[in-house]
Design an enzyme around this catalytic site. Structure first.
Site, PDB file in Angstrom:
ATOM      1  N   LEU A  13    -141.325  -5.238   5.484  1.00 40.84           N
ATOM      2  CA  LEU A  13    -142.627  -4.675   5.133  1.00 40.84           C
ATOM      3  C   LEU A  13    -142.646  -3.214   5.556  1.00 40.84           C
ATOM      4  CD1 LEU A  13    -144.942  -7.561   6.436  1.00 40.84           C
ATOM      5  CD2 LEU A  13    -143.637  -7.431   4.299  1.00 40.84           C
ATOM      6  N   THR A  17    -138.704   6.064   7.048  1.00 38.16           N
ATOM      7  CA  THR A  17    -137.464   6.567   7.641  1.00 38.16           C
ATOM      8  C   THR A  17    -136.686   5.466   8.346  1.00 38.16           C
ATOM      9  OG1 THR A  17    -138.564   8.688   7.993  1.00 38.16           O
ATOM     10  CG2 THR A  17    -136.527   8.313   9.183  1.00 38.16           C
ATOM     11  N   GLY A  19    -137.185   2.017   8.026  1.00 34.22           N
ATOM     12  CA  GLY A  19    -136.846   0.932   7.110  1.00 34.22           C
ATOM     13  C   GLY A  19    -135.669   1.256   6.219  1.00 34.22           C
ATOM     14  N   LYS A 106    -146.410  -0.398  17.954  1.00 35.56           N
ATOM     15  CA  LYS A 106    -146.963  -0.367  19.314  1.00 35.56           C
ATOM     16  C   LYS A 106    -148.476  -0.461  19.339  1.00 35.56           C
ATOM     17  CE  LYS A 106    -146.255   4.202  18.187  1.00 35.56           C
ATOM     18  NZ  LYS A 106    -145.184   4.750  17.313  1.00 35.56           N
ATOM     19  N   GLU A 130    -138.655  -4.598  20.437  1.00 40.61           N
ATOM     20  CA  GLU A 130    -137.959  -3.576  21.223  1.00 40.61           C
ATOM     21  C   GLU A 130    -138.232  -2.164  20.717  1.00 40.61           C
ATOM     22  OE1 GLU A 130    -136.367  -1.996  24.149  1.00 40.61           O
ATOM     23  OE2 GLU A 130    -135.779  -4.111  24.100  1.00 40.61           O
ATOM     24  N   VAL A 133    -141.391   0.702  21.782  1.00 42.85           N
ATOM     25  CA  VAL A 133    -141.444   1.659  22.882  1.00 42.85           C
ATOM     26  C   VAL A 133    -140.070   2.305  23.064  1.00 42.85           C
ATOM     27  CG1 VAL A 133    -141.896   2.011  25.341  1.00 42.85           C
ATOM     28  CG2 VAL A 133    -143.217   0.309  24.075  1.00 42.85           C
ATOM     29  N   ILE A 137    -133.839   3.209  23.024  1.00 42.50           N
ATOM     30  CA  ILE A 137    -133.553   2.860  24.424  1.00 42.50           C
ATOM     31  C   ILE A 137    -133.787   1.379  24.661  1.00 42.50           C
ATOM     32  CG2 ILE A 137    -134.101   3.354  26.824  1.00 42.50           C
ATOM     33  CD1 ILE A 137    -135.270   6.033  25.894  1.00 42.50           C
ATOM     34  N   GLU A 191    -146.079  15.796  13.794  1.00 42.07           N
ATOM     35  CA  GLU A 191    -146.636  15.404  12.500  1.00 42.07           C
ATOM     36  C   GLU A 191    -147.665  16.439  12.042  1.00 42.07           C
ATOM     37  OE1 GLU A 191    -145.711  12.791  10.826  1.00 42.07           O
ATOM     38  OE2 GLU A 191    -144.597  11.640  12.323  1.00 42.07           O
ATOM     39  N   LYS A 206    -148.006   2.455  24.315  1.00 39.10           N
ATOM     40  CA  LYS A 206    -146.725   2.080  24.919  1.00 39.10           C
ATOM     41  C   LYS A 206    -146.897   1.695  26.386  1.00 39.10           C
ATOM     42  CE  LYS A 206    -144.206   5.039  21.711  1.00 39.10           C
ATOM     43  NZ  LYS A 206    -143.523   6.348  21.506  1.00 39.10           N
TER      44      LYS A 206
END
Length: 434
Positions: A13, A17, A19, A106, A130, A133, A137, A191, A206
């Site tokens: 869904l 960038t 996906g 998040k 995962e 956040v 990492i 942005e 986060k």
């Protein structure tokens, strides 16, 4: 043989960038993902708003109706839409149908995580996040699993790359906030509407996720005290430099004790001065880093790229592999752990330290008046530095730890002293002993 197993069907869904990178990697390395999961991994559909904008995705996979993918035969639903709706409704529908979910959302987890976890538990589905956040990492899985046998006392980190890029550039160049933000936009680090990043909303979401995992307690974004970086100017950066510190936007989650000894959780996001020798001080540009303090493991630091298509896709695919493995072996991933149910402490009662810069009259008795005001509010002074400028002087005060409410009241009273012309700046201090 892997080839003989039923494929794991994946519905995607959103295909921005991140996906696009997920689709590319799954199509580029099918044998590797099949070996890692125990079965072939097939993307069965990709929901987008404008199919003609996605020539990289086979046309047969594209749809503008995400609900059809959720209601179809997918085993795992990967959500990269962002925002609350329609993501929330779609993921609840998937989980209630027993489909496992991978999400990087998040904001959704910070607001409605408990609802999603409950739906997963009730229907035997997994939910992995995962990528929500710190991008690439590996941070949430260690908190959720590797440190599950330990007691975490504090999590402090840089979790927003845009703000960190701006503050790092201001520190390096001496430029002001507005011009640095404009440059960050030109370079693609900010942005067109940077509000979520520079006003701390992104970091607060986060922080809620980190606190929930670290302290086995449901923490939402509304529990997180939030301040952004728009009030940080070149003067604050220079003041930090004079004390061998730098300024970072920090997400801080910690266990604290109330006056009666009851444990609580404090979660906050705000700019703060930290010593240049602190591990987080050297994190520059758009990178993220999180410092974890656990009773048995001690101090741990997680560092890397916190955003971007390929780094975030790495985290998404790691979750997808885990979810797919569970489908293959009919297993289950980790569940929500909220057994501690610690109360959230307000910022007023959270212990902090302040760096205060004052413009004062350069005459006898000024320092004693300021010190007396601090004493009246039971706030202890750690460092005082005064520099004369003709009839005026610059006075810098750094406090020991006190409640945030006491510190704010002190600032208000100091500002009313006849000898104080202006409270030039006030900023919290972190990362060193009080």
């Amino acid at each position: 043989m892997i080839e003989e197993r039923q494929p794991i069907r994946v519905a995607l869904l959103g295909c921005g960038t991140v996906g696009t990178e997920v689709v590319r990697l799954l199509h580029e390395y099918p044998a590797e993902y099949a070996a890692r999961t125990g079965a072939p991994v097939h993307v069965t559909g990709v929901a987008v708003r404008r199919p003609h904008k996605h020539p990289e995705v086979p046309e047969r996979l594209l749809t503008t109706d995400p609900a059809t993918l959720v209601e179809g035969d997918a085993d795992v639903v990967v959500e990269l839409i962002g925002g609350i709706e329609p993501a929330r409704s779609l993921l609840l529908r998937a989980l209630r149908a027993g489909k496992s979910v991978v999400t990087a959302n998040k904001a959704l987890l910070a607001e409605h995580g408990s609802e999603l976890y409950a739906a997963a538990d009730e229907n035997g589905a997994d939910i992995y996040f995962e990528a929500a956040v710190a991008g690439a990492i590996p941070l949430l899985r260690p908190l959720r699993e590797s440190l599950a046998g330990d007691r975490i006392n504090r999590v402090m980190g840089i979790v927003n790359g845009t703000s960190n890029y701006i503050l790092s550039a201001m520190d390096a160049t001496g430029a002001g906030y507005a011009e640095t933000l404009e440059e960050a936009g030109r370079l693609g680090y900010a942005e067109a509407d940077p509000t979520a990043d520079v006003d701390g909303f992104d970091a607060a979401s986060k922080a809620a996720i980190l606190a929930s995992l670290a302290f086995h307690t449901r923490v939402t974004a509304s529990d997180v005290h939030r301040e952004g970086i728009s009030g940080v100017g070149a003067g604050e950066i220079q003041a930090a430099r004079a004390l061998d510190r730098t300024v970072k936007l920090l997400a801080i989650c910690e266990r604290v004790l109330d006056e009666d000894g009851t444990e609580a959780v404090s979660a906050r996001v705000h700019p703060a001065m930290i010593p240049r020798e602190h591990p987080l001080a050297g994190v520059s540009g758009a990178f993220n880093a999180v410092f974890v303090e656990a009773e048995s493991a001690g101090q741990l630091m997680f560092y890397g790229q916190g955003a971007g298509g390929a780094p975030t896709a790495s985290a998404v695919l790691g979750d997808l592999v885990a979810a797919a493995r569970n489908v293959v072996v009919s297993g289950k991933g980790p569940r929500e752990s909220a057994h501690a149910q610690l109360p959230a402490r307000s910022m007023d009662h959270t212990p902090t330290r302040y760096h205060m810069s004052l413009d004062v009259a350069d005459k006898p008795g000024v320092l004693s008046q300021v010190a007396a005001t601090f004493n009246e509010h039971d706030v202890s002074i750690s460092v005082v530095r005064q520099e004369g400028r003709g009839e005026d002087a610059s006075l810098v005060v750094v406090t020991h730890t006190a409640s945030d409410a006491a510190l704010r009241s002190t600032v208000e009273k100091v500002a009313q002293l006849p000898s104080v012309h202006e409270v030039v700046s006030v900023m919290r201090v972190e990362g060193e002993r009080s």
